[in-house]
Write a protein that holds these residues in place. Structure first.
Motif, PDB file in Angstrom:
ATOM      1  N   ASN A 119      93.091  32.225 163.881  1.00 32.59           N
ATOM      2  CA  ASN A 119      93.476  33.599 164.204  1.00 32.59           C
ATOM      3  C   ASN A 119      92.257  34.490 164.429  1.00 32.59           C
ATOM      4  N   VAL A 120      91.221  34.281 163.627  1.00 32.26           N
ATOM      5  CA  VAL A 120      89.993  35.063 163.808  1.00 32.26           C
ATOM      6  C   VAL A 120      89.400  34.798 165.193  1.00 32.26           C
ATOM      7  N   LEU A 121      89.461  33.547 165.642  1.00 29.09           N
ATOM      8  CA  LEU A 121      88.893  33.176 166.941  1.00 29.09           C
ATOM      9  C   LEU A 121      89.755  33.655 168.110  1.00 29.09           C
ATOM     10  N   ASN A 122      91.080  33.640 167.921  1.00 30.19           N
ATOM     11  CA  ASN A 122      91.974  33.893 169.060  1.00 30.19           C
ATOM     12  C   ASN A 122      92.751  35.201 168.972  1.00 30.19           C
ATOM     13  N   SER A 123      93.075  35.645 167.770  1.00 29.95           N
ATOM     14  CA  SER A 123      93.855  36.890 167.597  1.00 29.95           C
ATOM     15  C   SER A 123      93.337  37.653 166.384  1.00 29.95           C
ATOM     16  N   PRO A 124      92.109  38.156 166.466  1.00 32.92           N
ATOM     17  CA  PRO A 124      91.507  38.803 165.287  1.00 32.92           C
ATOM     18  C   PRO A 124      92.281  40.007 164.789  1.00 32.92           C
ATOM     19  N   ASP A 125      93.121  40.612 165.619  1.00 31.97           N
ATOM     20  CA  ASP A 125      93.899  41.768 165.189  1.00 31.97           C
ATOM     21  C   ASP A 125      94.948  41.391 164.138  1.00 31.97           C
ATOM     22  N   LYS A 126      95.228  40.095 163.997  1.00 29.71           N
ATOM     23  CA  LYS A 126      96.212  39.638 163.010  1.00 29.71           C
ATOM     24  C   LYS A 126      95.586  39.419 161.625  1.00 29.71           C
ATOM     25  N   VAL A 127      94.277  39.565 161.530  1.00 28.03           N
ATOM     26  CA  VAL A 127      93.558  39.259 160.298  1.00 28.03           C
ATOM     27  C   VAL A 127      92.872  40.523 159.784  1.00 28.03           C
ATOM     28  N   SER A 128      92.780  40.674 158.477  1.00 30.91           N
ATOM     29  CA  SER A 128      92.143  41.855 157.900  1.00 30.91           C
ATOM     30  C   SER A 128      90.660  41.878 158.273  1.00 30.91           C
ATOM     31  N   PRO A 129      90.082  43.069 158.429  1.00 31.97           N
ATOM     32  CA  PRO A 129      88.658  43.161 158.789  1.00 31.97           C
ATOM     33  C   PRO A 129      87.744  42.437 157.811  1.00 31.97           C
ATOM     34  N   ALA A 130      88.072  42.477 156.524  1.00 28.65           N
ATOM     35  CA  ALA A 130      87.222  41.816 155.526  1.00 28.65           C
ATOM     36  C   ALA A 130      87.222  40.303 155.726  1.00 28.65           C
TER      37      ALA A 130
ATOM     38  N   ARG B 249      84.185  37.707 156.822  1.00 33.46           N
ATOM     39  CA  ARG B 249      83.821  36.534 156.027  1.00 33.46           C
ATOM     40  C   ARG B 249      83.809  35.266 156.890  1.00 33.46           C
ATOM     41  N   VAL B 250      84.830  35.129 157.770  1.00 35.22           N
ATOM     42  CA  VAL B 250      84.893  33.962 158.647  1.00 35.22           C
ATOM     43  C   VAL B 250      83.750  33.996 159.659  1.00 35.22           C
ATOM     44  N   GLN B 251      83.451  35.174 160.196  1.00 34.36           N
ATOM     45  CA  GLN B 251      82.378  35.278 161.173  1.00 34.36           C
ATOM     46  C   GLN B 251      81.030  34.948 160.538  1.00 34.36           C
ATOM     47  N   ALA B 252      80.858  35.336 159.277  1.00 32.24           N
ATOM     48  CA  ALA B 252      79.614  35.005 158.571  1.00 32.24           C
ATOM     49  C   ALA B 252      79.474  33.498 158.415  1.00 32.24           C
TER      50      ALA B 252
ATOM     51  N   ALA C 292      83.999  26.893 154.136  1.00 32.35           N
ATOM     52  CA  ALA C 292      82.879  27.778 153.802  1.00 32.35           C
ATOM     53  C   ALA C 292      83.346  29.209 153.574  1.00 32.35           C
ATOM     54  N   ALA C 293      84.384  29.627 154.287  1.00 33.93           N
ATOM     55  CA  ALA C 293      84.886  30.997 154.161  1.00 33.93           C
ATOM     56  C   ALA C 293      86.005  31.112 153.145  1.00 33.93           C
ATOM     57  N   ALA C 294      86.430  29.958 152.589  1.00 33.31           N
ATOM     58  CA  ALA C 294      87.515  29.927 151.603  1.00 33.31           C
ATOM     59  C   ALA C 294      88.817  30.487 152.164  1.00 33.31           C
ATOM     60  N   VAL C 295      89.142  30.070 153.377  1.00 29.54           N
ATOM     61  CA  VAL C 295      90.393  30.465 154.027  1.00 29.54           C
ATOM     62  C   VAL C 295      91.013  29.215 154.636  1.00 29.54           C
ATOM     63  N   SER C 296      92.221  29.366 155.168  1.00 29.47           N
ATOM     64  CA  SER C 296      92.891  28.241 155.815  1.00 29.47           C
ATOM     65  C   SER C 296      92.368  28.040 157.231  1.00 29.47           C
ATOM     66  N   VAL C 297      92.641  26.845 157.786  1.00 30.87           N
ATOM     67  CA  VAL C 297      92.278  26.567 159.171  1.00 30.87           C
ATOM     68  C   VAL C 297      93.006  27.537 160.112  1.00 30.87           C
TER      69      VAL C 297
END
Length: 333
Positions: free
Chosen positions: A20-31, A35-38, A10-15
């Motif tokens: 990383n968004v769930l466990n280490s969000p600092d490793k992922v760009s804010p944008a 998108r993943v949180q949405a 749904a977010a058009a990203v990899s698993v």
């Protein structure tokens, strides 16, 4: 159940990016995080923490066991620990032993079964066997509100001997000579240390006497019971200064004395508490107290826990804050 793969699609990203968004969000760009949180919100995804725990070997939860969650001092410690834990994507789980060693052991075992990230504990006694076993299995342990000097555990506390000394030096400085120490149970290290500080202070005042009145708990009701006993004594047998082992006990003593107009605080009895909780300054007679940096104690405990996970085999660190005397109406002339 919505899967992590569906969120990724749904977010058009990899698993891996969702992970990383769930466990280490600092490793992922804010944008990308947005998108993943949405996608998570839209799909109603709830991650399987139990499965993640099995894979990682431990959870992202920190256990905290305090002596009495009803005491605002420990509530503030929990707030400080929770705030610092959240900064590191950790969740705080809180338990209260109510000064009961068996209940404390039950919480330690329960948190061990949950494979917590680490354990913060304000121990009831001096039996650390369970904590030692827990640490040997790889779970870091930090003693809170207990100086761990001489042990292998990291610790953060306030110098309670110095605090007891400050309290009774203050009572002696305003001319009080018949001083009572009120608090208990004596098995609590904090109570013993504060009493030792009181004795140290009076060692320099030859004409002063110290009466020790033990209580079964450090609660308002325990303090009120002692206050009623003191109020019912003949005036010649009452103390002229009281140092309580915490503010809750002091507030109970104050309530009992305030019920009768013939015993005045501070006119007849000067009163000092310990912890400087919010209720101390808002009491009917604002309470002189020994301040502890409770919020900072909690946040420092998390810092020590993180240090322990990152530096296995290092020497334990013992942080000892210094107490502060805060004078209010209960000891003023």
């Amino acid at each position: 159940m919505v899967s992590i793969r569906e969120v990724a699609a749904a977010a058009a990203v990899s698993v891996g990016t969702v992970s990383n968004v769930l466990n280490s969000p600092d490793k992922v760009s804010p944008a990308t995080v947005a998108r993943v949180q949405a996608a998570i919100d839209e799909l109603g995804f709830v991650r399987n923490d139990a499965a993640r725990q099995l894979k990682a070997g431990r959870s992202r939860s920190v256990g905290l066991v305090v002596l009495d969650v009803g005491n605002p001092f420990f509530t503030d410690i929990a707030r400080g620990a929770g705030a610092r834990a959240a900064e590191h994507n950790l969740t705080l789980l809180l338990g209260t032993s109510d000064d009961d060693p068996q209940r404390e052991r039950s919480y330690i075992d329960a948190f061990d079964e949950q494979r917590v990230f680490g354990l913060l504990v304000s121990p009831v006694g001096d039996d650390f066997d369970r904590l030692t076993a827990l640490r040997q299995r790889g779970t870091p342990v930090v003693l809170v509100d207990r100086d761990g000097s001489g042990t292998d555990f990291d610790s953060v506390a306030v110098d309670d001997i110095a605090g007891g000394t400050l309290a009774v030096e203050h009572l002696a400085a305003i001319g009080r000579r018949r001083i009572a120490f009120v608090g208990g149970p004596p098995e609590l290290r904090q109570v013993r240390d504060r009493l030792q500080g009181a004795r140290n202070a009076l060692a320099a005042v030859p004409d002063a006497k110290l009466e020790v009145i033990s209580t079964p708990t450090l609660t308002v009701l325990a303090g009120r019971a002692v206050g009623e006993q003191i109020r019912d004594r003949p005036a010649s047998r009452r103390p002229d200064g009281i140092f309580c082992a915490n503010d809750l006990v002091a507030i109970g003593v104050l309530q009992a004395l305030a019920l009768m107009g013939d015993v005045m605080v501070p006119g007849h009895i000067a009163l000092v508490g310990y912890d400087d909780i919010e209720f101390a300054r808002s009491a009917v007679v604002p309470l002189t107290s020994i301040r502890q940096p409770s919020f900072e104690i909690g946040s420092t405990a998390i810092d020590l826990l993180l240090r322990a996970t990152e530096n296995a085999g290092r020497h334990p660190r013992h942080v000892l804050f210094q107490p502060e005397l805060v004078t209010r109406l209960s000891t003023q002339a």
